[in-house]
Design a protein around this motif. Sequence first.
Motif, PDB file in Angstrom:
ATOM      1  N   LEU A  45      12.047  59.876  59.163  1.00  0.00           N
ATOM      2  CA  LEU A  45      10.708  60.394  58.871  1.00  0.00           C
ATOM      3  C   LEU A  45      10.624  60.958  57.457  1.00  0.00           C
ATOM      4  O   LEU A  45       9.638  60.747  56.733  1.00  0.00           O
ATOM      5  CB  LEU A  45      10.325  61.463  59.894  1.00  0.00           C
ATOM      6  CG  LEU A  45      10.045  60.982  61.326  1.00  0.00           C
ATOM      7  CD1 LEU A  45       9.802  62.155  62.251  1.00  0.00           C
ATOM      8  CD2 LEU A  45       8.845  60.032  61.352  1.00  0.00           C
ATOM      9  N   LYS A  46      11.666  61.668  57.067  1.00  0.00           N
ATOM     10  CA  LYS A  46      11.693  62.237  55.707  1.00  0.00           C
ATOM     11  C   LYS A  46      11.572  61.129  54.668  1.00  0.00           C
ATOM     12  O   LYS A  46      10.786  61.213  53.711  1.00  0.00           O
ATOM     13  CB  LYS A  46      12.986  63.024  55.481  1.00  0.00           C
ATOM     14  CG  LYS A  46      13.077  63.640  54.083  1.00  0.00           C
ATOM     15  CD  LYS A  46      14.509  63.896  53.668  1.00  0.00           C
ATOM     16  CE  LYS A  46      15.214  62.570  53.337  1.00  0.00           C
ATOM     17  NZ  LYS A  46      16.550  62.770  52.732  1.00  0.00           N
ATOM     18  N   ILE A  72       8.064  59.599  54.639  1.00  0.00           N
ATOM     19  CA  ILE A  72       7.103  60.505  53.990  1.00  0.00           C
ATOM     20  C   ILE A  72       7.305  60.490  52.480  1.00  0.00           C
ATOM     21  O   ILE A  72       6.339  60.438  51.699  1.00  0.00           O
ATOM     22  CB  ILE A  72       7.267  61.938  54.548  1.00  0.00           C
ATOM     23  CG1 ILE A  72       6.842  61.968  56.020  1.00  0.00           C
ATOM     24  CG2 ILE A  72       6.435  62.928  53.733  1.00  0.00           C
ATOM     25  CD1 ILE A  72       7.218  63.262  56.740  1.00  0.00           C
ATOM     26  N   VAL A  92      -0.232  63.924  56.714  1.00  0.00           N
ATOM     27  CA  VAL A  92       0.608  63.014  57.498  1.00  0.00           C
ATOM     28  C   VAL A  92       0.062  62.930  58.928  1.00  0.00           C
ATOM     29  O   VAL A  92      -0.187  63.963  59.559  1.00  0.00           O
ATOM     30  CB  VAL A  92       2.069  63.502  57.527  1.00  0.00           C
ATOM     31  CG1 VAL A  92       2.875  62.699  58.547  1.00  0.00           C
ATOM     32  CG2 VAL A  92       2.690  63.377  56.154  1.00  0.00           C
ATOM     33  N   VAL A 125       8.468  66.387  62.637  1.00  0.00           N
ATOM     34  CA  VAL A 125       7.773  65.956  61.422  1.00  0.00           C
ATOM     35  C   VAL A 125       7.677  67.117  60.437  1.00  0.00           C
ATOM     36  O   VAL A 125       7.815  66.924  59.217  1.00  0.00           O
ATOM     37  CB  VAL A 125       6.366  65.407  61.767  1.00  0.00           C
ATOM     38  CG1 VAL A 125       5.527  65.231  60.505  1.00  0.00           C
ATOM     39  CG2 VAL A 125       6.483  64.074  62.493  1.00  0.00           C
ATOM     40  N   ILE A 149       8.924  67.081  56.732  1.00  0.00           N
ATOM     41  CA  ILE A 149       8.033  67.380  55.600  1.00  0.00           C
ATOM     42  C   ILE A 149       8.698  68.373  54.657  1.00  0.00           C
ATOM     43  O   ILE A 149       8.654  68.220  53.420  1.00  0.00           O
ATOM     44  CB  ILE A 149       6.681  67.928  56.112  1.00  0.00           C
ATOM     45  CG1 ILE A 149       5.853  66.784  56.715  1.00  0.00           C
ATOM     46  CG2 ILE A 149       5.910  68.599  54.977  1.00  0.00           C
ATOM     47  CD1 ILE A 149       4.550  67.240  57.350  1.00  0.00           C
ATOM     48  N   ALA A 164      11.225  66.571  52.686  1.00  0.00           N
ATOM     49  CA  ALA A 164      10.590  65.635  51.752  1.00  0.00           C
ATOM     50  C   ALA A 164       9.990  66.371  50.569  1.00  0.00           C
ATOM     51  O   ALA A 164      10.122  65.927  49.418  1.00  0.00           O
ATOM     52  CB  ALA A 164       9.520  64.833  52.486  1.00  0.00           C
ATOM     53  N   ILE A 216       2.249  68.857  51.548  1.00  0.00           N
ATOM     54  CA  ILE A 216       2.120  67.864  52.628  1.00  0.00           C
ATOM     55  C   ILE A 216       1.889  68.600  53.942  1.00  0.00           C
ATOM     56  O   ILE A 216       2.658  69.489  54.310  1.00  0.00           O
ATOM     57  CB  ILE A 216       3.387  66.998  52.735  1.00  0.00           C
ATOM     58  CG1 ILE A 216       3.713  66.337  51.382  1.00  0.00           C
ATOM     59  CG2 ILE A 216       3.208  65.925  53.805  1.00  0.00           C
ATOM     60  CD1 ILE A 216       5.035  65.604  51.360  1.00  0.00           C
ATOM     61  N   VAL A 268       5.087  57.468  60.646  1.00  0.00           N
ATOM     62  CA  VAL A 268       3.962  58.280  60.151  1.00  0.00           C
ATOM     63  C   VAL A 268       3.028  57.433  59.303  1.00  0.00           C
ATOM     64  O   VAL A 268       3.393  56.348  58.836  1.00  0.00           O
ATOM     65  CB  VAL A 268       4.469  59.472  59.297  1.00  0.00           C
ATOM     66  CG1 VAL A 268       5.189  60.484  60.159  1.00  0.00           C
ATOM     67  CG2 VAL A 268       5.373  58.977  58.169  1.00  0.00           C
ATOM     68  N   ILE A 280       0.854  58.239  55.839  1.00  0.00           N
ATOM     69  CA  ILE A 280       0.680  59.218  54.775  1.00  0.00           C
ATOM     70  C   ILE A 280      -0.640  58.931  54.081  1.00  0.00           C
ATOM     71  O   ILE A 280      -0.879  57.815  53.598  1.00  0.00           O
ATOM     72  CB  ILE A 280       1.830  59.168  53.753  1.00  0.00           C
ATOM     73  CG1 ILE A 280       3.175  59.331  54.463  1.00  0.00           C
ATOM     74  CG2 ILE A 280       1.667  60.244  52.698  1.00  0.00           C
ATOM     75  CD1 ILE A 280       3.851  58.029  54.817  1.00  0.00           C
TER      76      ILE A 280
END
Length: 230
Positions: free
Chosen positions: A120-121, A124, A138, A148, A152, A155, A169, A185, A187
Amino acid sequence: MSQIHSLSDDQVAGELKKMTAFIKQEADEKANEIRIKAEEEFAIEKSKLVRQETSAIDSSYEKKFKQASMSQQITRSTVANKSRLRILSARQELLDRLFEDASNKLAEVSKDKGRYQGILKNLILEGAYALAEDKLQVKARKADYDIVKKAIDEAQSEYKSNVGKETSITIDERDPLPEGSSGGVIIAGTGGKIDINNTFEERLKLLESDALPSIRVTLFGENENRKFRD
């Protein structure tokens, strides 16, 4: 006249015999000529008929041979096309099963929380680099909100370290991804007008499109692919 009357009966009979022999000889010679001529004409006519029949047979054979050759070519082409279509169909079925299996396994990725957070990182971050905006949102599954948020934070930190500026974010909780989604996700930037779809389903579609040539080479070989394209 008086001389004929002076011939005896034997002499007359002899003369008649000579005349008869002469006429017979003439008739035999004439008959022989006619026979020879008839045989010559017969031989000529026979030769002519034989040539005509031979030519007709040759023509008929050539026509039948061409028809047979054409029929054979059509049959060979039909069989080859059917075989080609069967092979292509079998290959496509294999590819369809491959991506179907991959799709079925997507949901399993999110079960490994540590691995899923790292994925996920990166997803993103990819969107953040592409959009390069100060504020991003997101979209994710509600079930993924906790993980998430952690992704975030990672990220944002990595983005600032690599780009030299911050980006804010947040999760768009008004419009979550369907719970039936496999994960990933979306973005969004510019107030939601521009977005990058990094859901697992969308990434698999991109893989199916972009990586398909390489997958075909891996599964079927480069030479085989070229042969079937030609």
